[in-house]
Design an enzyme around this catalytic site. Structure first.
Site, PDB file in Angstrom:
ATOM      1  N   GLU A 153      -0.847   0.272   2.990  1.00  0.00           N
ATOM      2  CA  GLU A 153      -0.817   1.001   4.339  1.00  0.00           C
ATOM      3  C   GLU A 153      -0.377   2.356   4.260  1.00  0.00           C
ATOM      4  O   GLU A 153       0.689   2.630   3.956  1.00  0.00           O
ATOM      5  CB  GLU A 153      -0.280   0.421   5.360  1.00  0.00           C
ATOM      6  CG  GLU A 153      -0.750   0.689   7.122  1.00  0.00           C
ATOM      7  CD  GLU A 153       0.310   1.642   7.543  1.00  0.00           C
ATOM      8  OE1 GLU A 153      -0.129   2.826   7.979  1.00  0.00           O
ATOM      9  OE2 GLU A 153       1.316   1.236   7.678  1.00  0.00           O
ATOM     10  N   CYS A 190       3.422   5.853  11.610  1.00  0.00           N
ATOM     11  CA  CYS A 190       1.924   5.957  11.149  1.00  0.00           C
ATOM     12  C   CYS A 190       0.759   5.770  12.486  1.00  0.00           C
ATOM     13  O   CYS A 190      -0.150   6.033  12.415  1.00  0.00           O
ATOM     14  CB  CYS A 190       1.630   5.038  10.080  1.00  0.00           C
ATOM     15  SG  CYS A 190       2.377   3.457  10.196  1.00  0.00           S
TER      16      CYS A 190
END
Length: 543
Positions: free
Chosen positions: A293, A327
């Site tokens: 990720e 994020c």
């Protein structure tokens, strides 16, 4: 092996402590913060259960008080990496042979310890070492990490339970083996829960792990490692090896026993890892599983039917909680012209009330960004906007690193929908807004979809259901976690499996069954109860 099927209790999400004035929780946490702040510690590597001190050291500082050193930590080199690989492989056979219920019991105990006696330790370490407010630490280093331990244990039992059909004369079975080799877990600074999840989810499935924590989160991550040891994790199953990523990666990726990578970090680093693995592919014993990720340029897209009050709350929380260092943080917003003037006035009024400072002052909503490098990078984007004739900074924009790495919540308005701060990941408290004409909704939705290479999170705001349907359809591939009338942050384990595609990663959904499957290597077994004794088939009797 036990002569019984065992069930792991279906988890519920860990309740969030509020730390209200006068509460025992607040008192205990404040005491732990003071203790950690006043007592500098030494952090060794932990390899094969042994503490290793290399003499090559770095320091853990407090980002909002950069002169305060929390710890000195030792860093791994070639010798220690080779030692860690050897230690992991030596314990691998015993660990994967341990009955699964005993493996999972370790992590379920870790969850229980973290929910009680270790809660204040891990939260305080996260608050000090990563400049998280009490709420941001609580939902991360306590609740989410507890949820990862409990839910992943549960998901693994669901996978083990999945079996193929059999016939009356054959029994078909599937066993879910661990991968053949070791897993390399590379974890980020911004979530202690992710740092704890990346090495433990493969370990639950019987894998052995080398864990390289972020250099700016070694402090809290070390306490997570000590928690796992107290919970009964055998020596060598997870090996804690802080150090420089390039140096550690060089030796890890050269090993024939690399079986997988579990990564959260920058897109550029992940792409380099993938390329390196590809270049070395012929030397590995199996094709390494690559789970990552990476980044995001997360959006809020607003229709003119949106409720402005809920939108403002979502914009502030989505963009500025934890200084925008998620994020999933909202980094760009598309606002219709017809509501902009009202929205702007009320948004600026609310932002003006935000307090920023030391996390030990619980009245603060924000604190410092993680380090000097991040501070300089975020500041450069703000300076770029200040000097551009395509942008205007309507609030914030001030940066001060005299005491800690503080950057004000900043809102930029641009006339260019592909302005630099609309496209590139900043990872700081900077939100860029593009105002579109109401009759250009479809065109602007396509702009939102195509502007950024990322596809992590996104949010849409509208009360008009037809508009919601249209917006979701056009933005179908723009986000792996999609929110309707909510901020694009705050995914909860067991509720919103987290991950994105495009340049945001492999979308293997941390905290879900999908992720756990990546660390398993199934073997299909057929046992025939009545095997044939003649090779000839009936059709061969043709006259």
């Amino acid at each position: 092996m036990a002569n019984a099927y065992f069930k792991v209790r279906k988890p519920i999400n860990e309740p969030i402590y509020s730390y209200e004035p006068g509460s025992l929780h607040k008192k205990k946490l404040k005491e732990k913060l003071k203790e950690m702040r006043m007592n500098k510690i030494e952090i060794p590597l932990i390899i094969g259960g042994k503490e290793i001190r290399t003499g090559n050291t770095n320091v853990c500082i407090v980002p909002h008080n950069k002169e305060l050193v929390l710890a000195e930590y030792h860093m791994a080199g070639k010798k220690e990496i080779e030692m860690a690989i050897k230690a992991a492989l030596e314990v691998k056979k015993e660990w994967e042979s341990m009955p699964w219920e005993h493996r999972l019991s370790i992590f379920l105990r870790a969850a229980e310890l973290l929910s009680t006696s270790w809660r204040y330790i891990i939260n305080a370490a996260t608050m000090l070492g990563q400049s998280k407010t009490v709420f941001q630490a609580e939902i991360d280093s306590a609740c989410e990490l507890i949820d990862f331990f409990r839910f992943n244990s549960y998901y693994l039992t669901e996978i083990y339970e999945e079996q193929p059909n059999s016939t009356k004369d054959a029994w078909n079975r599937v066993e879910y083996r661990p991968l053949e080799g070791f897993i390399f877990a590379v974890t980020p600074f911004n979530f202690t829960s992710i740092a704890g999840n990346l090495p433990t989810s493969p370990a639950m499935a019987g894998n052995v792990v080398l864990w390289k924590p972020s250099s700016t989160a070694v402090f809290s991550n070390y306490f997570v490692m000590k928690l796992l040891q107290e919970a009964g994790l055998p020596d060598g199953v997870i090996n804690f090896i802080p150090g420089f990523g390039d140096e550690i990666g060089r030796y890890v990726f050269d090993s024939e026993w690399l079986a997988g990578v579990h990564f959260t970090g920058s897109t550029k680093v992940f792409q380099t890892m993938w390329k390196t693995i590809g270049d070395n592919l012929t030397k590995y014993r199996m094709y390494p599983r690559i789970v990552g990720e990476t980044g995001g340029k997360d959006f809020i897209f607003v229709h003119n039917s949106a409720d402005i009050e809920t939108l403002i709350a979502a914009m502030i929380r989505g963009a500025f909680e934890y200084q925008g260092q998620k994020c999933s943080a909202a980094s760009r917003a598309y606002i219709p012209e017809s509501i902009w003037l009202e929205l702007k006035k009320r948004l600026l009024e609310e932002i003006s009330t935000i307090k920023m400072g030391d996390v030990e002052d619980f009245t603060n909503f924000m604190s410092a960004v993680i380090d000097q490098k991040a501070f300089n990078s975020i500041k450069s984007y703000i300076e770029y906007a200040k000097n551009s004739n395509e942008a205007e900074i309507i609030c914030g924009g001030n940066c001060d690193d005299s005491v800690g790495y503080f950057i004000e919540p900043t809102v930029i308005v641009t006339t260019n929908p592909k302005f630099k701060t609309m496209k590139e990941e900043i990872f700081g408290p900077v939100l860029t807004i593009y105002i579109y004409k109401d009759d250009e909704l479809d065109k602007t939705l396509e702009l939102c979809n195509d502007t950024s290479p990322y596809g992590l999170t996104g949010a849409i705001f509208a009360q008009d259901r037809k508009a919601i349907v249209k917006m979701q359809k056009i933005l179908y591939y723009a986000a792996g976690n999609f929110y309707i009338n909510d901020k694009p942050t705050g995914a909860v384990v067991g509720q919103q499996p987290f991950g994105g595609a495009r340049a945001s990663g492999t979308n293997d959904k941390a905290g879900s069954k999908l992720n756990m499957l990546r660390w398993l290597n199934p073997i299909s077994i057929k046992e025939n109860f009545n095997p044939p004794k003649d090779y000839r088939y009936v059709f061969m009797k043709e006259k």
